[in-house]
Design an enzyme around this catalytic site. Structure first.
Site, PDB file in Angstrom:
ATOM      1  N   LYS A  23       5.755  38.069 -10.083  1.00 35.41           N
ATOM      2  CA  LYS A  23       4.136  37.547 -10.627  1.00 35.41           C
ATOM      3  C   LYS A  23       3.634  36.908  -9.482  1.00 35.41           C
ATOM      4  CE  LYS A  23       3.604  33.287 -11.932  1.00 35.41           C
ATOM      5  NZ  LYS A  23       2.701  32.631 -11.167  1.00 35.41           N
ATOM      6  N   ASN A  24       4.336  36.299  -8.498  1.00 33.37           N
ATOM      7  CA  ASN A  24       4.019  35.644  -7.363  1.00 33.37           C
ATOM      8  C   ASN A  24       3.626  36.346  -6.051  1.00 33.37           C
ATOM      9  OD1 ASN A  24       3.883  33.652  -9.175  1.00 33.37           O
ATOM     10  ND2 ASN A  24       5.537  32.470  -8.003  1.00 33.37           N
ATOM     11  N   ARG A  97      -4.687  30.767 -10.442  1.00 33.86           N
ATOM     12  CA  ARG A  97      -5.330  30.343  -9.157  1.00 33.86           C
ATOM     13  C   ARG A  97      -5.468  31.364  -7.899  1.00 33.86           C
ATOM     14  NH1 ARG A  97      -4.298  25.234  -7.857  1.00 33.86           N
ATOM     15  NH2 ARG A  97      -3.657  25.620  -5.699  1.00 33.86           N
ATOM     16  N   CYS A 121      -0.744  25.913 -13.513  1.00 35.53           N
ATOM     17  CA  CYS A 121      -0.063  25.138 -14.537  1.00 35.53           C
ATOM     18  C   CYS A 121      -0.211  23.745 -14.150  1.00 35.53           C
ATOM     19  CB  CYS A 121       1.726  25.394 -14.189  1.00 35.53           C
ATOM     20  SG  CYS A 121       1.873  27.184 -14.814  1.00 35.53           S
ATOM     21  N   ASP A 311      10.538  26.891  -8.982  1.00 32.04           N
ATOM     22  CA  ASP A 311      10.134  27.629 -10.273  1.00 32.04           C
ATOM     23  C   ASP A 311      11.678  27.717 -10.934  1.00 32.04           C
ATOM     24  OD1 ASP A 311       7.662  29.661  -8.884  1.00 32.04           O
ATOM     25  OD2 ASP A 311       7.804  27.553  -9.273  1.00 32.04           O
ATOM     26  N   VAL A 333       8.623  19.682  -4.117  1.00 31.78           N
ATOM     27  CA  VAL A 333       7.578  20.395  -4.177  1.00 31.78           C
ATOM     28  C   VAL A 333       6.265  20.035  -5.070  1.00 31.78           C
ATOM     29  CG1 VAL A 333       6.686  22.874  -4.148  1.00 31.78           C
ATOM     30  CG2 VAL A 333       9.123  22.371  -3.350  1.00 31.78           C
TER      31      VAL A 333
END
Ligand code: EPZ
Length: 443
Positions: A23-24, A97, A121, A311, A333
């Site tokens: 996804k990233n 984003r 998020c 994550d 983070v």
């Protein structure tokens, strides 16, 4: 339309599921196609909401995006890129984003960009100051407008020497997507070097970009006049793989995650082993399982790559709530990534969050009133309850807690999970979970 997932807990998850493109990375590779003067093909694309959002944003800007019905591969053709109305962009951006990363490619393609105020998020303030400062250093003009920001570059983007105050993934992607066709050389100091960043660099190199990843988080980009298309298979989603691994521990199950790559999960694998999880690392994936007996507590600090990925923290906290003793997690983070623990406490978990930095990793949040350290005591039996999903990873954590709890849970707001977990209700069913999905018209 709203969906409610009814979960009857206490059933170990067992079986085989697969993870596809990260996804990233996938949405960023789609944006990179805009930089090319010919079509690109992206493979291993998951069916997730974030891909749908970027697909519609690119189509708004005249990019044709064709999905192969059988494989899901995307063919992206940027040759007719054009401007789009800010209201349409805003309507399609959703919580993603990604729109902020359209700036560089759109300036190169059509000379300007409008970026709506962003979502994402709720795990912190999620500022974009690093991104805007980077764009200004490339010579862009950044103007605040109602509902968003307008960015233009009358003289085109010029290479620059850029130093990031924090190894931000998004800001590093902003530099890469702007510098590859900028005039001259860009030197980026303090870059993020996550696997998804390296995969994006591989995509850009296939297009003709000249990018050198040097030591000490320095990346040097030599701007080129034009780029071609790419054919690329996205790297697998290590965050989804780690989420299912945590689910195996929490439900005392046994899950083979096809597509999980050891190379991208080294720190997670060490941590999973230290807690007492069992695993078999195969060529086509990794088997994660609970070997029986007790889980061990541990002290964990999240960090930028190659540290323990932020994550991964939320699903793993649920496993730590079942470990035999006291664990500590220091989230360095994001300043506010323990909101999800409120629902876990309601289910019976014993978790306290603190302002102090409970660890040795340098952190921007100490003594600034952010509750970014957690103390977890276990094992704490979990009981089913009503849950409303707060964010993507927190939502998955609630789901696995409900799967391990005794009794029934009613989980609402699960569409958030669709943003990053492909067909997760099908996967739950394939793993033997006792769940029912009901969708109401919401009237
Ligand atoms: C990416 O977010 C990921 N999202 C996140 O995954 C991931 O947690 C994060 O990188 C860190 O690895 C996507 O790739 C879509 P950052 P990003 O810029 O790029 C601060 C998930 O669950 N910051 O590395 O937004 C920021 O507030 C998501 O898949 C600024 O202060 O993350 C944070 O404290 C969650 N100003 C830190 O830097 C800026 O302009 C790291 O953020 C940008 C960031």
């Amino acid at each position: 339309m709203s969906s409610v997932l009814t979960v009857r807990g206490g059933v170990p998850l067992a079986g085989r599921i697969s993870v596809r493109g990260a996804k990233n990375l996938v949405p960023k590779a789609m944006v990179a196609a805009l930089l090319g003067n010919s079509p690109s093909v992206l493979r291993n694309v998951p069916e997730i909401k974030d891909v749908e959002v970027v697909t519609s944003l690119l189509q708004l800007h005249g990019v044709s995006v064709v999905k192969d019905a059988d494989t899901g591969d995307l063919t992206l053709d940027p040759q007719h890129a054009t401007t789009a109305s800010s209201s349409e962009i805003d309507a399609h951006a959703g919580d993603s984003r990604i729109p902020i990363l359209l700036c560089g490619p759109l300036i190169h393609a059509i000379g300007e960009a409008f970026i709506p105020d962003l979502g994402g998020c709720k795990i912190g303030d999620r500022p974009i100051d690093f991104h805007l400062n980077v764009l200004r250093q490339f010579g862009a003009v950044v103007e605040k407008r109602p509902g968003g920001i307008h960015i233009s570059a009358p003289r085109g983007l010029q290479g620059a020497k850029i130093s990031l105050p924090y190894p931000s993934v998004g800001a590093t992607e902003q530099v890469l997507l702007s510098a590859t066709r900028a005039e001259g050389i860009t030197e980026l100091i303090g870059a993020a070097v996550e696997p998804e960043i390296i995969d994006l660099i591989a995509v850009l190199q296939k297009m003709g970009a000249i990018i050198n990843v040097q030591s000490e988080r320095t990346i040097r980009i030599e701007g080129v006049k034009s780029l071609g298309g790419y054919v690329h298979r996205a790297l697998p989603d290590r965050n989804e793989a780690a989420s299912w691994a945590s689910a195996a521990l929490v439900t005392r199950g046994d899950i083979f995650v096809q597509g999980a790559a050891q190379r991208d999960m080294m720190t997670f694998i060490n941590t999973f082993r230290k807690i007492g999880g069992g695993m078999d690392i195969e060529e086509d994936g990794i088997r994660f399982y609970h070997p029986g007996g007790k889980l061990s507590p541990l002290v964990l600090e999240t960090d930028v790559h190659p540290g323990f990925m932020t994550d991964w923290q939320q699903p793993l906290v649920v496993a730590l709530s079942q470990a035999d003793g006291v664990s500590i997690v220091h989230e360095t983070v994001y300043e506010n990534r323990f909101g999800f623990t409120e629902a876990l406490s309601r289910m019976g978990a014993n978790i306290q969050v603190h302002r102090e930095c409970l660890g040795s990793t340098p952190c921007r949040f100490g003594q600034r009133n952010f509750r970014h350290s957690a103390v977890i005591s276990g094992p704490a039996p979990l009981r089913g309850t009503e849950i409303d999903v707060p964010d993507l990873r927190g939502g998955f954590s609630h789901l696995i807690a409900a799967l391990a709890a005794t009794g029934t849970s009613r989980v609402t707001g699960i569409d958030v999970i669709n943003r990053g977990y492909e067909r997760f209700t099908d996967k739950l069913a394939a793993l033997g979970a006792d769940v029912d999905l009901s969708t109401s018209s919401g009237v």
